[in-house]
Design an enzyme around this catalytic site. Structure first.
Site, PDB file in Angstrom:
ATOM      1  N   GLU A 118     -75.755  48.717   9.393  1.00  0.00           N
ATOM      2  CA  GLU A 118     -75.347  47.339   9.110  1.00  0.00           C
ATOM      3  C   GLU A 118     -76.524  46.363   9.200  1.00  0.00           C
ATOM      4  O   GLU A 118     -76.566  45.486  10.066  1.00  0.00           O
ATOM      5  CB  GLU A 118     -74.205  46.937  10.048  1.00  0.00           C
ATOM      6  CG  GLU A 118     -72.980  47.814   9.841  1.00  0.00           C
ATOM      7  CD  GLU A 118     -71.753  47.347  10.618  1.00  0.00           C
ATOM      8  OE1 GLU A 118     -71.896  46.540  11.567  1.00  0.00           O
ATOM      9  OE2 GLU A 118     -70.642  47.783  10.247  1.00  0.00           O
ATOM     10  N   GLU A 176     -68.386  54.661   7.794  1.00  0.00           N
ATOM     11  CA  GLU A 176     -67.754  54.022   8.964  1.00  0.00           C
ATOM     12  C   GLU A 176     -66.579  53.139   8.575  1.00  0.00           C
ATOM     13  O   GLU A 176     -66.670  52.348   7.632  1.00  0.00           O
ATOM     14  CB  GLU A 176     -68.781  53.155   9.705  1.00  0.00           C
ATOM     15  CG  GLU A 176     -68.206  52.465  10.930  1.00  0.00           C
ATOM     16  CD  GLU A 176     -69.183  51.512  11.608  1.00  0.00           C
ATOM     17  OE1 GLU A 176     -70.365  51.881  11.749  1.00  0.00           O
ATOM     18  OE2 GLU A 176     -68.767  50.412  11.989  1.00  0.00           O
TER      19      GLU A 176
END
Length: 476
Positions: free
Chosen positions: A236, A331
């Site tokens: 991220e 994810e």
């Protein structure tokens, strides 16, 4: 009206009317009939009300009978991506809970998860250093304030040796072919612009050192007998508020890959794949920017995605722009305060079906295990992430993510290929052909009513039904 024949006729009509009732307008209830022809297809079902949880149906699915219901048409001659597998993130906290179980209890749950004859999980993502679901933030080269270590003489994976590496070795003993992906949440703080585990960016003067950090990580794990199949450059990279986290723009990631990480892997003949982005589907331009740089492109295997923002269809934008690059779904978390039925429907529709129909080679849920208090986590880490398992001592509770993954992992083995099937908004589906020649079709009833439908394959067609919100895995 008192004639005995009249009473008999009324009774017959009443029985006939009763036997023709249906549970919904969309389902044809088939009365018991010894003349029904059954297929050789097995069906595993999870129902929204949890009355059946990945349960093999006791009778075979009926063979096709002429009807006007929607048909899913499967064509095994039209193929798409090859699958690497389905699984979870094995966080440091997950490993700690597993490692603290008794030997017998741990062996039982690990076999349940990773034995190919049981749930058959075939892919895991682990953190390089700490994720936010470790007890504390750490890297493999933590130093006192003001210190640096450009030669990485103090590099150590000792913290992983406490729980993570022992659990990985037990998993590899069950499934030696399981694939592992490593993802860093942050570089060591002394390499960062803000000197903190939260946020900040990698200082350009430490690009070369950080590339060597990745190499030492892969070598250290290899020395433990653990091969890392792929790494992502940064978890991220545009979310810098987590603990740990690190900000990295697309052009900076391209610069790091093409001039430092890629050449360093090449110099050490490392075959570990380099995967970029590892963030949401709302920003396909990030990986495309890296792929459009010819020098960076040469080192990159593909890109990874989450779905906290954006549309899963955006992944096909990336594939269509660079069809030679692999896509991974890495994810998605389940919130502790969310409902089983909502998660079962959404995750199956958007990830198991949606991500694979949009070219992903993996689908991974976050995270494998937590305890009833949703611990451990870092200060600032996720406090609502429900594991696929809740582990309290030797007590294990299977949660919705366990069943979501099981519907794919047990039968869509690594090396399976996605094959053509037509899509319907009421009955989202995806089809695969396995290395052993089986056809697997996963279907979710995306409506609030029970639905009857057909599945046509080249070898055998069936007529079937799923309750509202239920998931079915069909195996030929």
């Amino acid at each position: 009206m008192n004639h005995p024949f009249t009473f008999l006729l009324i009774a017959v009509l009443m029985v006939k009317c009763s036997s023709s009732e249906t549970t919904s307008d969309d389902v044809d209830v088939i009365p018991p009939d010894t003349n029904i022809s059954y297929s050789n297809v097995n069906l595993y079902v999870t129902k929204a009300d949890q009355s059946e949880l990945f349960q093999l149906q006791s009778t075979k699915v009926p063979a096709y009978s002429d009807n006007s219901n929607f048909s899913i048409d499967v064509d095994s001659e039209i193929t798409y991506q090859e699958m690497d597998g389905f699984g979870y993130s094995l966080t440091g906290g997950s490993a700690e809970h597993l490692h603290n179980m008794s030997d017998a209890a741990r062996t039982e749950i690990l076999n349940d998860l990773f034995n190919a004859n049981q749930t058959g999980v075939s892919y895991l993502r682990i953190s390089i250093g700490a994720s936010d679901l470790d007890a504390e933030a750490f890297s493999y080269n933590d130093l006192a304030d003001g210190e640096t270590d450009i030669n990485l003489t103090q590099f150590s994976i000792a913290k992983d040796q406490d729980h993570l590496i022992p659990i990985l070795k037990e998993i590899l003993a069950i499934n030696p072919d399981i694939k592992l992906m490593g993802s860093p949440w942050s570089a060591p703080t002394w390499m960062k612009t803000n000197g903190n585990s939260i946020g900040g960016s990698l200082k350009p003067e430490y690009y070369a050192v950080y590339a060597k950090y990745f190499v030492k990580y892969l070598q250290a794990y290899q020395a433990e007998g653990i091969t890392i199949d792929a790494i992502t450059v940064q978890n991220e990279p545009l979310h810098d508020g987590n603990n740990p986290s690190m900000y990295m723009e697309a052009l900076d990631q391209a610069e790091f890959v093409k001039h430092y990480l890629g050449p360093e892997f090449e110099a050490y003949n490392l075959e570990t794949k380099i995967v970029v982005w590892d963030h949401n589907a709302d920003n396909p331009s990030y990986p495309i920017t890296i792929f459009s740089d010819p020098e960076a492109n040469a080192y990159v295997d593909g890109s990874a995605f989450h779905l906290y923002n954006g549309s899963i269809e955006n992944l096909s934008t990336v594939h269509n722009a660079y069809p030679d690059k692999n896509l991974y779904f890495t994810e998605q978390w389940v919130g502790v305060n969310s409902d089983f039925d909502d998660n079962l429907l959404w995750h199956t529709r958007e990830l198991i079906i949606g991500a694979t129909r949009n070219w992903c080679k993996t689908v991974l849920e976050w995270n494998l295990a937590s305890d009833s208090n949703l611990e451990p986590h870092t200060d600032g880490g996720c406090t609502e992430c429900l594991g696929a398992l809740t582990i309290d001592g030797d007590t294990v509770k299977k949660n919705v993510a366990y069943y979501i993954i099981a519907h794919a992992s047990k039968f869509v083995r690594p090396g399976s290929v996605r094959i053509q099937s037509n899509y319907h908004a009421d009955l989202p589906n995806v089809a695969f052909k396995t290395p052993t020649g089986n056809v697997v079709v996963i279907v979710v009833n995306n409506t609030s009513v029970n639905k009857s439908f057909n599945i046509n394959t080249p070898t055998e067609s069936i007529s079937t039904a799923l309750d509202a919100g239920s998931v079915g895995t069909y195996i030929w």
